[in-house]
Design an enzyme around this catalytic site. Structure first.
Site, PDB file in Angstrom:
ATOM      1  N   LYS A  81       0.841  -1.187   0.000  1.00 49.93           N
ATOM      2  CA  LYS A  81       0.000   0.000   0.000  1.00 49.93           C
ATOM      3  C   LYS A  81       0.882   1.246   0.000  1.00 49.93           C
ATOM      4  O   LYS A  81       1.879   1.310   0.723  1.00 49.93           O
ATOM      5  CB  LYS A  81      -0.923  -0.005   1.217  1.00 49.93           C
ATOM      6  CG  LYS A  81      -1.924   1.156   1.236  1.00 49.93           C
ATOM      7  CD  LYS A  81      -2.923   1.025   2.375  1.00 49.93           C
ATOM      8  CE  LYS A  81      -3.903   2.200   2.362  1.00 49.93           C
ATOM      9  NZ  LYS A  81      -4.940   2.086   3.423  1.00 49.93           N
ATOM     10  N   SER A 156      -9.479   3.160   1.858  1.00 52.00           N
ATOM     11  CA  SER A 156      -8.343   3.718   1.163  1.00 52.00           C
ATOM     12  C   SER A 156      -7.421   2.651   0.563  1.00 52.00           C
ATOM     13  O   SER A 156      -6.529   2.974  -0.226  1.00 52.00           O
ATOM     14  CB  SER A 156      -7.529   4.588   2.133  1.00 52.00           C
ATOM     15  OG  SER A 156      -7.000   3.806   3.197  1.00 52.00           O
ATOM     16  N   SER A 180     -11.045   1.206   5.793  1.00 52.35           N
ATOM     17  CA  SER A 180     -10.171   1.215   4.618  1.00 52.35           C
ATOM     18  C   SER A 180      -9.663  -0.147   4.171  1.00 52.35           C
ATOM     19  O   SER A 180      -9.121  -0.264   3.073  1.00 52.35           O
ATOM     20  CB  SER A 180      -8.977   2.139   4.867  1.00 52.35           C
ATOM     21  OG  SER A 180      -9.392   3.484   4.895  1.00 52.35           O
TER      22      SER A 180
END
Length: 477
Positions: A81, A156, A180
């Site tokens: 990520k 996210s 997220s």
């Protein structure tokens, strides 16, 4: 070369590399070809470096040839990520303020994944500073949903979920404050776990005592997710809230084949705490029959979380203000409006406001603890809506009810955040338009292993997660 494709389970891929049925380089080439095929349309993997990826895979093969002991993820391609710092690898946080940032050291979750043998290939796309559950930023643009390229992939950890769903990576890491990990898993028909407090330690951190955000795993199946959890979980002296249980305690296989004796509480909206799209509500309600057929006892019930909204919003604004206040004062134009407004909400908070939020967390924990004395798992929506238009920042309305901020439509996820409980998004169905919808399975504090076992049985009963997106020539299996 073993008969593998990009949708083979991560566990099978790792076993094939260790058994020298396929080389790490061949596995890398398979995934790089898939990325070349579908990533231009999906935009999930960013900062891709094929040369470094192939060199890393070649070194993984040499380690095996030397007879070295290797980790459980040895040879698996991995994209971190883009808010997780990887030494020597561009890490932008989706912000123009960090567009050229290259960290000098790995953060802890990255360190553990690399130590387990995963080979970095790049990063996965995020919203600006990972704020919001729709993945777009001014550096890399918007990540699109592999099941419908007009829809959001969530956020996210949207790049992570989309990359998994499209077969670009076998596993993915992410993080979760207000949903997220869970929201993009629901939107992209994969599995995402928000671990309970302290299960996956974080380092470095500006606040080692922070309770709302955590790293965690994503995968295409519960057992693959458990494999990654076994790598990233476990105690660390660098993280003061980390729990002592070793990560290996969460590794598959999961032996349960039914849910006999499992007490399920099912709630569509936590007693009217939030609006839920009609199709999402129907899919969540329909899972009662699936759970009962597997042997569970299902009743409509939910914990009382009436002050969870206030606690979450207070702590989020307070954390954002203390993290970003210097940057937002110097460069307010470098923040998207919704994030800038959220940061500035923290400016006027007092010590009494923050103290009240922590008192609310304490009260919530007590009520949730009592609730789970008579229930084993809570089943509820992950997201209040199915994947929305990628052209919108967030859904403006649910069933005609206005959603005024970019947080309003995420209550089903962030109200669970403040309980500190582990929560897992598992595929559950599709809307009439073909958009994925997951359900959220919430377990008692420190109950990750049992939650994974329950989720595995549920997953095997529905097999919804086996439906792949019709994307590129390599789709399906």
């Amino acid at each position: 070369m073993a008969d593998l494709d990009v949708y083979t389970s991560a566990r099978e891929m790792a076993a094939a590399v260790r058994g020298k049925e396929i080389s790490a380089r061949e596995l890398m080439e398979l995934h790089l070809a898939r990325i070349a095929e579908v990533n231009p349309a999906v935009n999930a993997v960013v900062s891709l470096d094929e040369d470094r990826a192939l060199a890393g895979a070649a070194e993984a093969d040499r380690a095996l040839a030397r007879g070295e002991t290797v980790g459980p993820l040895h040879g698996l391609p991995h994209a971190f990520k883009d808010t997780h710092e990887v030494a020597g690898w561009r890490t932008t946080y989706g912000s123009p303020l960090r567009e050229t940032h290259v960290p000098k050291r790995d953060e802890l979750i990255v360190e553990r994944i690399r130590r387990a043998g995963a080979v970095p290939i790049g990063k996965t796309n995020v919203p600006e500073w990972a704020a919001g559950s729709h993945t777009f930023n001014p550096i890399f643009g918007t990540t699109l949903n592999p099941y419908d390229l007009t829809r959001s992939a969530g956020g996210s950890s949207g790049g992570a979920a989309a990359a998994l769903a499209a077969g670009m990576v076998p596993l993915a890491d992410g993080s979760d404050m207000g949903g997220s990990l869970r929201n993009p898993a629901s939107f992209c028909n994969v599995v995402g776990l928000r671990p309970g407090r302290g299960r996956v330690p974080a380092w470095p951190s500006t606040n080692g005592w922070e309770l709302t955000s955590t790293g965690g795993p994503m995968a295409r199946s519960v057992e693959d997710l458990g494999l990654l959890l076994s790598v990233v979980a476990g105690p660390s002296r660098r993280a003061p809230l980390s729990l002592e249980t070793p990560g290996a305690a969460f590794a598959p296989p999961y032996a349960a084949t039914d849910l006999r004796g499992v007490r399920v509480a099912l709630s569509v909206d936590l007693g009217g705490s939030f609006a839920v799209d009609h199709q999402v509500a129907q899919i969540v309600t329909a899972q009662a029959a699936v759970l009962e057929a597997a042997g569970a006892v299902v009743e409509e019930a939910h914990p009382v979380l009436h002050n969870a909204d206030s606690a979450f919003r207070t702590l989020r604004a307070w954390l954002f203000w203390h993290r970003f206040r210097s940057l937002v004062r110097k460069r307010p134009e470098a923040f998207k409006e919704s994030l800038r407004e959220n940061i500035l909400l923290g400016e006027g908070l007092s010590g009494a406001d923050v103290s009240r939020a922590y008192q609310q967390l304490t009260s919530i924990h007590d009520r949730v603890r009592v609730f789970f004395e008579s229930h084993d798992v809570l089943v509820m929506p992950v997201s209040q809506v199915p994947p929305f238009s990628a052209e919108e920042e967030f859904p403006n309305a649910i069933n005609g009810e206005p959603q005024e901020t970019y947080l309003d439509w995420m209550r089903s996820a962030y109200l669970v955040t403040v309980t500190g409980c582990p929560a897992l998004s598992v595929p559950a169905g599709f809307t009439a338009e073909g958009w994925p919808v997951g359900v959220q399975l919430v377990g008692p504090p420190r109950g990750e292993r049992r939650l994974l076992e329950i989720a595995h049985v549920f997953e095997q009963a529905t097999r919804v997660g086996e439906r792949r997106p019709a994307l590129g020539a390599g789709a399906g299996r």
